[in-house]
Write an enzyme that holds these catalytic residues in place. Structure first.
Site, PDB file in Angstrom:
ATOM      1  N   ASN A  45       0.895  -0.988  -0.612  1.00 32.30           N
ATOM      2  CA  ASN A  45      -0.066  -0.236   0.347  1.00 32.30           C
ATOM      3  C   ASN A  45       1.195   1.602  -0.074  1.00 32.30           C
ATOM      4  OD1 ASN A  45       1.166  -0.859   2.894  1.00 32.30           O
ATOM      5  ND2 ASN A  45      -1.036   0.097   3.535  1.00 32.30           N
ATOM      6  N   GLU A  47       0.841   5.131   0.572  1.00 31.15           N
ATOM      7  CA  GLU A  47      -0.620   5.915   1.089  1.00 31.15           C
ATOM      8  C   GLU A  47       0.155   7.707   0.622  1.00 31.15           C
ATOM      9  OE1 GLU A  47      -1.067   5.399   5.646  1.00 31.15           O
ATOM     10  OE2 GLU A  47      -2.405   3.507   4.838  1.00 31.15           O
ATOM     11  N   CYS A  56      -4.046   0.505  -2.736  1.00 28.35           N
ATOM     12  CA  CYS A  56      -4.126  -0.798  -1.566  1.00 28.35           C
ATOM     13  C   CYS A  56      -2.856  -1.292  -2.349  1.00 28.35           C
ATOM     14  CB  CYS A  56      -5.037  -1.619  -2.124  1.00 28.35           C
ATOM     15  SG  CYS A  56      -6.638  -0.714  -1.313  1.00 28.35           S
ATOM     16  N   GLU A  58      -2.928  -4.918  -3.121  1.00 27.45           N
ATOM     17  CA  GLU A  58      -3.328  -5.736  -4.263  1.00 27.45           C
ATOM     18  C   GLU A  58      -4.014  -4.878  -5.365  1.00 27.45           C
ATOM     19  OE1 GLU A  58      -5.172  -5.114  -1.269  1.00 27.45           O
ATOM     20  OE2 GLU A  58      -6.100  -6.663  -0.480  1.00 27.45           O
ATOM     21  N   CYS A  89     -10.399  -4.857  -0.458  1.00 33.11           N
ATOM     22  CA  CYS A  89     -11.326  -3.857  -0.082  1.00 33.11           C
ATOM     23  C   CYS A  89     -12.191  -4.270  -1.490  1.00 33.11           C
ATOM     24  CB  CYS A  89     -10.869  -2.687   0.074  1.00 33.11           C
ATOM     25  SG  CYS A  89     -10.230  -2.038  -1.334  1.00 33.11           S
ATOM     26  N   CYS A  92     -10.676  -3.406  -4.575  1.00 31.99           N
ATOM     27  CA  CYS A  92      -9.745  -4.057  -5.045  1.00 31.99           C
ATOM     28  C   CYS A  92     -10.012  -5.749  -5.243  1.00 31.99           C
ATOM     29  CB  CYS A  92      -8.832  -4.684  -3.691  1.00 31.99           C
ATOM     30  SG  CYS A  92      -7.586  -3.781  -3.433  1.00 31.99           S
TER      31      CYS A  92
END
Ligand code: THU
Length: 135
Positions: A45, A47, A56, A58, A89, A92
């Site tokens: 991830n 940010e 993310c 993934e 999530c 994803c």
């Protein structure tokens, strides 16, 4: 999938997790995907101070696979923190569905590497597709 491949996915996701850029949430995530070409691609991830721009692990792994010219995703493994196994999530799941069959295995793991495994179709039933696959 062979146990060995899962071990390789776990190792790649763990390594990527170590590179996570998560200064805002302090929640580090790593992911690894197995492409149809047999190669493993990983992501962490990343940010951003403008929180909505965070991406993310993934999705970063999937994008690395596509950037390498592979569009078939066979299997995915995601590893999070100590708070139990980490399901991808919703965003994803949709991105995974662009490149994976509903039967693709999804391994959701905690930091210790204890995983719960399911399929993408289980995580995202009634998948939305706009275009034909494989283009
Ligand atoms: N995160 C992932 O990388 N993958 C998921 O499936 C869930 C959430 C990241 C995004 C953000 O950096 C942090 O975890 C907290 O939401």
């Amino acid at each position: 999938m062979a146990d060995n491949k899962k071990k390789l996915l776990l190792a790649a996701a763990r390594k990527a997790r170590g590179k996570a850029y998560a200064p805002y949430s302090n929640f580090r995530v790593g992911a690894a995907v197995l492409g149809g070409n047999g190669r493993i691609y990983s992501g962490c991830n990343v940010e951003n101070a403008s929180f909505g721009l965070t991406c993310c692990a993934e999705r970063n792994a999937v994008f690395a696979m596509v950037a390498d010219g592979e569009k078939r995703l066979r299997e995915v493994l995601v590893i999070g923190g100590n708070a139990g196994f980490l399901p991808p999530c919703g965003a994803c799941r949709q991105v995974l569905a662009e490149f994976a069959m509903p039967t693709a295995r999804v391994h959701m793991c905690d930091a210790k590497g204890t995983c719960r495994s399911t399929t993408l179709g289980e995580l995202l039933p009634f998948i939305f597709h706009l275009h034909q696959r494989g283009k």
